[in-house]
Design an enzyme around this catalytic site. Structure first.
Site, short mmCIF file in Angstrom:
data_model
loop_
_atom_site.label_atom_id
_atom_site.label_comp_id
_atom_site.label_asym_id
_atom_site.label_seq_id
_atom_site.Cartn_x
_atom_site.Cartn_y
_atom_site.Cartn_z
N ARG A 38 0.83 -1.22 0.00
CA ARG A 38 0.00 0.00 0.00
C ARG A 38 0.86 1.26 0.00
NH1 ARG A 38 -5.36 -1.45 3.70
NH2 ARG A 38 -6.52 -2.31 1.94
N LYS A 200 -17.41 -18.45 2.95
CA LYS A 200 -18.86 -18.35 3.15
C LYS A 200 -19.56 -17.67 2.00
CE LYS A 200 -18.64 -18.12 8.13
NZ LYS A 200 -18.94 -17.30 9.29
N GLY A 357 -10.02 -9.22 0.23
CA GLY A 357 -9.76 -10.10 1.37
C GLY A 357 -8.52 -10.96 1.25
N GLY A 380 -12.48 -4.65 1.51
CA GLY A 380 -13.91 -4.34 1.52
C GLY A 380 -14.36 -3.53 0.31
C1 3PG Z 1 -8.77 -1.69 4.49
O1 3PG Z 1 -7.85 -2.11 5.20
O2 3PG Z 1 -9.53 -2.44 3.86
C2 3PG Z 1 -8.93 -0.20 4.32
O3 3PG Z 1 -7.81 0.46 4.77
C3 3PG Z 1 -10.19 0.27 4.98
O4 3PG Z 1 -10.11 0.08 6.36
P1 3PG Z 1 -11.43 -0.04 7.23
O5 3PG Z 1 -12.07 -1.36 6.89
O6 3PG Z 1 -10.98 0.04 8.66
O7 3PG Z 1 -12.35 1.09 6.84
MG MG Z 2 -8.09 -3.69 7.15
#
Ligand code: 3PG
Ligand code: MG
Length: 406
Positions: A38, A200, A357, A380
């Site tokens: 990142r 899942k 993920g 996410g």
């Molecule tokens: C992640 O790690 O997916 C992003 O940095 C977002 O983080 P968060 O799920 O805590 O909003």
């Molecule tokens: Mg995270």
């Protein structure tokens, strides 16, 4: 929302204060970064802006401190890594967002400087998308650049609120991400397929429903395949299976049929009585899973089915491992298929986009992360995008297209 993404092309930033939202939420252990992907992703935009004589102000969150100062979630330890990647000095500003250190630091900054501000989530207004905190952030700059696709599913002050208050643009990392995503589900070269795995289906119902509308073939692996097998009356023994979601699985199978999307499910599996390193295991046909065994990986016939399927595609989306890859030897299916996809990519036959993920870890374990056309660092946000949802941090960077009215 449709519209054109506003990019940095042709934007004059010389002498301007440019706020860049990055996602420096890199995995860390004992104060050390364990994967700097990142940070590397954030560097090019910062460097481009600094080279063009902007005063570059970097905002990011780190973990979830919950709106207060939590020392272990400071961004300070990331400064050196950012400096190395951007190949420029980076100054860390330890503001708590109430002590005004951020204001004095910026007034002293010179064109070409890069300033890394403390964790935006130390302020309660960040996650609340509080308009006063958005104002505070916006008052620090002249231009806003969002280069953090991976946090753009969050309508937070440093992602969404601020973008409404300043001229706002997508950074280079954001641009690359969106163009890769467009090439796989927006307007892909066909045939286009998706490999979806993971434990899942409950977390991926909306993903599967959206994907069957868009791809020609969907390969399902991982424990989530068990729920589909169960829905078809196949006994999966002691395997992880969401028995209560049989109806949902049936609905997805029907939707796929109506959309002319072929779903490929396992025909055989690697089974064992326990999920432990080196556990005794065997190959079983899918109709012959022993009552006391668990499915832990795809079997060789299924791996061959899917590999043959990949060879017919032009575009492949990959999300989720197809077996318990962290525990040896149950990663063989995931690794074999990842290598097939990587080889096809290298020979120019296949465009491959992966993300979400555990996918990154699975591809890294297979040693192919660099051989895919694009690997997203988003978790996410990638899944929400796969669901076909508008991400608030992206929508706000688009110039709306006027809808034609009849
Ligand atoms: C992640 O790690 O997916 C992003 O940095 C977002 O983080 P968060 O799920 O805590 O909003
Ligand atoms: Mg995270």
């Amino acid at each position: 929302m449709s519209g054109t993404l506003r990019t940095l092309d042709g934007i004059d930033v010389a002498g301007k204060r440019v706020i860049v939202r990055a996602d420096l939420n890199a995995p860390m252990k004992d104060g050390r970064i364990t994967d700097d992907a990142r940070i590397r992703h954030a560097a090019p935009t910062l460097l481009e802006l600094a080279d063009k004589d902007a005063i570059v102000i970097v905002l990011s969150h780190f973990e979830r401190p919950g709106g207060k100062v939590v020392a272990e979630f400071s961004l300070a330890p990331l400064r050196t890594s950012l400096e190395e990647q951007a190949n420029r000095p980076v100054r860390f500003i330890p503001t708590d967002w109430t002590n005004d250190l951020h204001v004095s630091a910026i007034s002293a900054a010179r064109p070409g400087d890069i300033l890394l501000m403390e964790n935006t989530r130390f302020h309660p207004g960040e996650e609340a998308n509080d308009s006063r905190f958005s104002q505070t952030l916006a008052s620090l700059g002249d231009i806003f650049v969002n280069d953090a696709f991976s946090v753009s599913h969050r309508a937070h002050a440093s992602v969404e609120g601020i973008a409404r208050l300043l001229p706002s643009f997508a950074g280079r990392g954001m641009e690359a991400e969106l163009s890769a995503l467009e090439r796989v589900l927006g307007d892909p070269q066909r045939p286009v397929g998706a490999m979806v795995g993971g434990a899942k289906i409950s977390t991926k119902i909306a993903v599967l429903e959206n994907i069957v509308k868009r791809v020609d073939i969907l390969f399902i692996g991982g424990a989530m395949a068990n729920t589909f097998l169960h829905a078809q009356g196949i006994s999966v023994g002691r395997s992880l299976c969401e028995h209560e979601l049989g109806k949902v699985a049936e609905r997805i199978l029907k939707q796929a049929e109506a959309q002319n999307c072929t779903i490929v499910l396992p025909r055989d599996a690697i089974v064992a009585k326990e999920l432990a390193p080196g556990a005794y295991h065997a190959i079983a046909k899918i109709h012959e899973i022993p009552e006391d065994a668990m499915i832990l990986d795809l079997g060789p016939t299924t791996v061959a089915d899917i590999a043959n399927g990949f060879a017919l595609l032009r575009t492949l989306l990959w999300n989720g491992p197809v077996g318990a890859f962290e525990i040896e030897p149950f990663g063989l299916g995931t690794f074999a298929l990842a290598k097939v996809a990587a080889d096809l990519t290298r020979s120019g036959k296949l465009l491959t986009v992966a993300g979400g993920g555990d996918t990154l870890a699975a591809l890294a374990a297979a040693g192919v992360s660099k051989s895919f056309s694009y690997v997203s660092m988003a978790g996410g946000a990638f899944l929400e995008w796969l669901e076909g949802r508008d991400l608030p941090g992206v929508t706000v960077l688009k110039t709306p297209t006027l809808e034609r009215r009849h």
